[in-house]
Design a protein around this motif. Structure first.
Motif, PDB file in Angstrom:
ATOM      1  N   ASN A   2     -12.319   0.234   4.482  1.00 55.53           N
ATOM      2  CA  ASN A   2     -11.522   0.225   5.690  1.00 55.53           C
ATOM      3  C   ASN A   2     -12.314  -0.199   6.520  1.00 55.53           C
ATOM      4  O   ASN A   2     -12.654   0.496   7.447  1.00 55.53           O
ATOM      5  CB  ASN A   2     -11.163   1.589   5.917  1.00 55.53           C
ATOM      6  CG  ASN A   2      -9.960   2.070   4.869  1.00 55.53           C
ATOM      7  OD1 ASN A   2      -9.951   1.687   3.690  1.00 55.53           O
ATOM      8  ND2 ASN A   2      -9.454   3.127   4.953  1.00 55.53           N
ATOM      9  N   MET A  42       0.358   0.826   9.645  1.00 58.23           N
ATOM     10  CA  MET A  42       0.701   0.802   8.603  1.00 58.23           C
ATOM     11  C   MET A  42       2.371   0.598   8.910  1.00 58.23           C
ATOM     12  O   MET A  42       3.131  -0.280   8.121  1.00 58.23           O
ATOM     13  CB  MET A  42       0.619   1.741   7.488  1.00 58.23           C
ATOM     14  CG  MET A  42      -0.789   2.177   7.055  1.00 58.23           C
ATOM     15  SD  MET A  42      -0.833   0.909   5.546  1.00 58.23           S
ATOM     16  CE  MET A  42      -2.445   1.090   4.911  1.00 58.23           C
ATOM     17  N   HIS A  44      -6.867  14.262   1.202  1.00 57.90           N
ATOM     18  CA  HIS A  44      -7.469  12.953   1.000  1.00 57.90           C
ATOM     19  C   HIS A  44      -8.930  13.038   1.401  1.00 57.90           C
ATOM     20  O   HIS A  44      -8.918  13.759   2.434  1.00 57.90           O
ATOM     21  CB  HIS A  44      -6.873  11.936   1.791  1.00 57.90           C
ATOM     22  CG  HIS A  44      -6.992  10.370   1.363  1.00 57.90           C
ATOM     23  ND1 HIS A  44      -8.478   9.822   2.251  1.00 57.90           N
ATOM     24  CD2 HIS A  44      -6.795   9.502   0.582  1.00 57.90           C
ATOM     25  CE1 HIS A  44      -8.628   8.647   1.677  1.00 57.90           C
ATOM     26  NE2 HIS A  44      -7.580   8.342   0.848  1.00 57.90           N
ATOM     27  N   THR A  93      -5.546   8.118  -2.777  1.00 58.37           N
ATOM     28  CA  THR A  93      -4.077   8.205  -2.557  1.00 58.37           C
ATOM     29  C   THR A  93      -3.626   8.097  -4.182  1.00 58.37           C
ATOM     30  O   THR A  93      -2.666   8.720  -4.783  1.00 58.37           O
ATOM     31  CB  THR A  93      -3.548   6.944  -2.009  1.00 58.37           C
ATOM     32  OG1 THR A  93      -4.322   5.867  -2.318  1.00 58.37           O
ATOM     33  CG2 THR A  93      -3.419   7.389  -0.753  1.00 58.37           C
ATOM     34  N   GLU A 124     -10.745  11.453   3.372  1.00 53.60           N
ATOM     35  CA  GLU A 124     -10.792  11.015   4.976  1.00 53.60           C
ATOM     36  C   GLU A 124     -10.472  12.204   5.784  1.00 53.60           C
ATOM     37  O   GLU A 124     -10.810  12.030   6.961  1.00 53.60           O
ATOM     38  CB  GLU A 124      -9.835   9.823   5.124  1.00 53.60           C
ATOM     39  CG  GLU A 124     -10.421   8.573   4.643  1.00 53.60           C
ATOM     40  CD  GLU A 124      -9.161   7.394   5.007  1.00 53.60           C
ATOM     41  OE1 GLU A 124      -8.464   7.729   5.944  1.00 53.60           O
ATOM     42  OE2 GLU A 124      -9.291   6.503   4.281  1.00 53.60           O
ATOM     43  N   HIS A 153       1.020  -1.133  -0.093  1.00 58.39           N
ATOM     44  CA  HIS A 153       0.017  -0.050   0.034  1.00 58.39           C
ATOM     45  C   HIS A 153       0.897   1.379  -0.172  1.00 58.39           C
ATOM     46  O   HIS A 153       1.884   1.252   0.441  1.00 58.39           O
ATOM     47  CB  HIS A 153      -1.029   0.389   1.213  1.00 58.39           C
ATOM     48  CG  HIS A 153      -2.070   1.043   1.179  1.00 58.39           C
ATOM     49  ND1 HIS A 153      -1.785   2.336   1.702  1.00 58.39           N
ATOM     50  CD2 HIS A 153      -3.103   1.270   0.600  1.00 58.39           C
ATOM     51  CE1 HIS A 153      -2.756   3.187   1.459  1.00 58.39           C
ATOM     52  NE2 HIS A 153      -3.671   2.469   0.765  1.00 58.39           N
ATOM     53  N   ASP A 204      -3.444   1.928  -3.956  1.00 53.71           N
ATOM     54  CA  ASP A 204      -4.278   2.247  -3.003  1.00 53.71           C
ATOM     55  C   ASP A 204      -5.203   1.077  -2.582  1.00 53.71           C
ATOM     56  O   ASP A 204      -5.129   0.080  -3.595  1.00 53.71           O
ATOM     57  CB  ASP A 204      -5.220   3.420  -3.318  1.00 53.71           C
ATOM     58  CG  ASP A 204      -6.164   3.467  -4.397  1.00 53.71           C
ATOM     59  OD1 ASP A 204      -6.100   2.185  -5.020  1.00 53.71           O
ATOM     60  OD2 ASP A 204      -7.044   4.352  -4.877  1.00 53.71           O
ATOM     61  N   SER A 205      -6.039   0.936  -1.728  1.00 53.89           N
ATOM     62  CA  SER A 205      -6.799  -0.231  -1.248  1.00 53.89           C
ATOM     63  C   SER A 205      -7.604  -0.751  -2.513  1.00 53.89           C
ATOM     64  O   SER A 205      -7.735  -2.035  -2.715  1.00 53.89           O
ATOM     65  CB  SER A 205      -7.789   0.086  -0.181  1.00 53.89           C
ATOM     66  OG  SER A 205      -8.331   1.013  -0.045  1.00 53.89           O
ATOM     67  N   MET A 216      -7.277  -4.764   4.431  1.00 50.56           N
ATOM     68  CA  MET A 216      -6.888  -5.211   3.274  1.00 50.56           C
ATOM     69  C   MET A 216      -6.433  -6.717   2.872  1.00 50.56           C
ATOM     70  O   MET A 216      -6.767  -7.278   1.868  1.00 50.56           O
ATOM     71  CB  MET A 216      -5.704  -4.225   2.881  1.00 50.56           C
ATOM     72  CG  MET A 216      -6.094  -2.887   3.210  1.00 50.56           C
ATOM     73  SD  MET A 216      -4.265  -1.960   2.913  1.00 50.56           S
ATOM     74  CE  MET A 216      -5.219  -0.068   3.163  1.00 50.56           C
ATOM     75  N   SER A 257     -12.011   5.103  -1.512  1.00 51.73           N
ATOM     76  CA  SER A 257     -11.956   6.489  -1.765  1.00 51.73           C
ATOM     77  C   SER A 257     -11.734   7.067  -3.165  1.00 51.73           C
ATOM     78  O   SER A 257     -12.197   8.142  -3.651  1.00 51.73           O
ATOM     79  CB  SER A 257     -10.862   7.095  -0.975  1.00 51.73           C
ATOM     80  OG  SER A 257      -9.566   6.625  -1.237  1.00 51.73           O
ATOM     81  N   TYR A 294     -17.247   1.485   3.577  1.00 47.43           N
ATOM     82  CA  TYR A 294     -15.808   1.741   2.993  1.00 47.43           C
ATOM     83  C   TYR A 294     -15.023   0.557   3.201  1.00 47.43           C
ATOM     84  O   TYR A 294     -15.068  -0.419   4.083  1.00 47.43           O
ATOM     85  CB  TYR A 294     -15.284   2.858   4.039  1.00 47.43           C
ATOM     86  CG  TYR A 294     -14.357   3.563   3.599  1.00 47.43           C
ATOM     87  CD1 TYR A 294     -13.583   3.420   2.289  1.00 47.43           C
ATOM     88  CD2 TYR A 294     -13.212   4.138   4.504  1.00 47.43           C
ATOM     89  CE1 TYR A 294     -12.337   4.210   1.865  1.00 47.43           C
ATOM     90  CE2 TYR A 294     -12.050   4.934   4.066  1.00 47.43           C
ATOM     91  CZ  TYR A 294     -11.525   4.775   2.847  1.00 47.43           C
ATOM     92  OH  TYR A 294     -10.781   5.565   2.320  1.00 47.43           O
ATOM     93  N   TYR A 307       0.997   3.768   1.755  1.00 50.74           N
ATOM     94  CA  TYR A 307       1.383   4.247   2.935  1.00 50.74           C
ATOM     95  C   TYR A 307       2.491   3.518   3.775  1.00 50.74           C
ATOM     96  O   TYR A 307       2.776   3.727   4.866  1.00 50.74           O
ATOM     97  CB  TYR A 307       0.225   4.261   3.932  1.00 50.74           C
ATOM     98  CG  TYR A 307      -0.998   5.250   3.650  1.00 50.74           C
ATOM     99  CD1 TYR A 307      -0.815   6.216   2.575  1.00 50.74           C
ATOM    100  CD2 TYR A 307      -2.100   5.211   4.207  1.00 50.74           C
ATOM    101  CE1 TYR A 307      -1.799   6.991   2.201  1.00 50.74           C
ATOM    102  CE2 TYR A 307      -3.040   6.080   3.800  1.00 50.74           C
ATOM    103  CZ  TYR A 307      -2.873   6.863   2.731  1.00 50.74           C
ATOM    104  OH  TYR A 307      -3.889   7.757   2.305  1.00 50.74           O
TER     105      TYR A 307
END
Ligand code: 13P
Ligand code: SF4
Length: 411
Positions: free
Chosen positions: A167, A366, A299, A316, A301, A69, A85-86, A110, A186, A165, A71
């Motif tokens: 997440n 992360m 972002h 992202t 979020e 990812h 990204d996810s 994830m 996102s 989401y 991050y």
């Protein structure tokens, strides 16, 4: 730009046992939080770590596929076969049916999604089981089931389509699948919400035929990130902030009356990202003073007031593309996780890239995946041991997959 006052305020959670577990102290045998690595982890100071990671990865060849990812730390990204990204990583995992081991350098939700989207004989591995996500932990299966009872008692459940989401835990994804909803990330939240409201139109009609529904008929329950839900509804779909209510799982009936639920279009779960939630309107104002001509890119979020004050908003992948397309000499303040912002600054020496906030803002979970954990994971696989396998039980998987497949099929 003015912002309308929003329902619900954000307060730091009290230091609960859960918060301590997230920091890796103590152990929770019922979850991945706070667990110690069971193996013989190489020391972070070992000068041979890079060589060991290379050798183990080469020995495994095509048997292993490493996802990273955006991050993740640089030292980990260096060994990723793909980064993303996810959303992209969920697709990438599903597209590699030949890889025996998927090593997911990201966080627990994830890896769960990758397990759901890959075949039964592939094993998904999270190099450090304590790499959870504080936002995902803000919505538990019990709390969400209770919320659905509250919506049912208020006579609105028939008109609600859930959108979760990415997440979120596999349990929450399964809840979403069971109730005809979709997952979003996102990068596709606008499409997911548009689709969900199209589904609610039919549900609202049949509920009002039965005498249910009510004034704001056709609703979305958005979990667990109130900010992504609100930002998408208000900015992209033109829904009024007054039509968004915040369901607080720590209050009786979510802290809402039946009338508030009936009037709402968006029922936002009271969750947030502890990293993006830190950016404030002050940080935007301060960077505009400090860096004249700066473009502020955040972002979704981030809080609504931050997103409203920014120049650009996106996932992202969007942030990366925006920097790639930017003019040399342009200046940027980025509001997302620090590992990514630092990498962007390094990749674009011809542009000025600054972090939106002056204080350091890594995602602590992360960051739990580091080179020693990656080396330990790869060397274990070479030796025939398969550590830290993430598996979702078949019943949960069945319904979570419905919601994930719905996301992958979004127009
Ligand atoms: P995306 O990967 O969808 O941009 O989400 C950001 C994030 O917080 C991941 O944990
Ligand atoms: Fe969770 Fe936020 Fe970290 Fe993403 S950045 S893993 S949402 S805490």
């Amino acid at each position: 730009m003015t912002t309308t006052p929003l329902n619900g305020t954000l307060a730091e959670p009290a230091p609960t046992p859960l918060a301590l577990l997230l920091l890796g102290r103590e152990a929770d045998t019922a979850s991945e939080r706070g667990v110690d690595c069971p193996g013989d982890l190489p020391a972070a100071s070992d000068p041979d770590l890079v060589a060991r990671a290379r050798a183990a990865k080469a020995a495994l060849g095509d048997r292993v596929f490493i996802l990273g990812h955006h991050y993740q730390r640089d030292e980990v990204i260096e060994f990723a076969d793909v980064t993303g990204d996810s959303f992209k990583l969920a697709r990438d995992a599903a597209d590699r049916p030949d890889a025996e081991f998927i090593v997911f350098c990201g966080v627990h939700f994830m890896a769960e999604s990758a397990d759901i989207l890959t075949s039964a004989d592939q094993r998904v591995i999270l190099p450090d089981l304590a790499a959870g996500c504080s936002m995902a932990d803000m919505a538990t299966a019990e709390q969400v089931a209770e919320c659905w009872d509250v919506l049912t008692d208020a006579g609105v459940a028939d008109t609600v389509v859930p959108v979760a989401y990415m997440n979120s835990s596999a349990d929450i994804k399964a809840f979403t699948g069971r109730h005809g909803g979709t997952i979003c990330t996102s990068s596709n939240a606008e499409r997911a919400l548009t689709w969900a409201f199209e589904q609610t139109a039919g549900a609202a009609r049949s509920a009002s035929d039965k005498g249910g529904g009510g004034r704001g008929a056709g609703k979305v329950l958005f979990l667990p990130d109130q900010h992504l839900g609100r930002n998408t509804a208000v900015r992209d779909l033109g829904i009024s902030p007054d039509e968004c209510v915040v369901y607080n799982p720590h209050k009786p009936h979510g802290g809402l009356t039946a009338e508030q639920l009936r009037d709402a279009k968006m029922i936002l779960w009271r969750g947030h990202c502890s990293v993006h939630g830190r950016f404030s309107l002050d940080s935007v104002n301060e960077v505009r003073e400090r860096v004249p001509g700066v473009t502020v890119l955040v972002h979704p979020e981030c809080k609504h007031e931050v997103v409203e004050a920014a120049d650009l908003v996106g996932s992202t992948e969007y942030i990366i593309r925006a920097l790639d397309a930017a003019e040399p000499g342009s200046t940027w303040a980025i509001g997302t996780e620090l590992n990514l912002v630092r990498r962007l600054a390094k990749a674009h020496p011809d542009k000025e890239v600054v972090f939106l906030d002056r204080t350091v803002c890594f995602c602590s979970t992360m960051n739990r995946i580091d080179l020693p954990h990656l080396v330990w994971t790869l060397e274990s696989l070479v030796e025939g041991r398969v550590p830290n396998v993430i598996t979702v039980d078949p019943e949960t998987e069945k319904f979570a997959k419905l919601a994930l497949d719905q996301m992958l099929a979004l127009p």
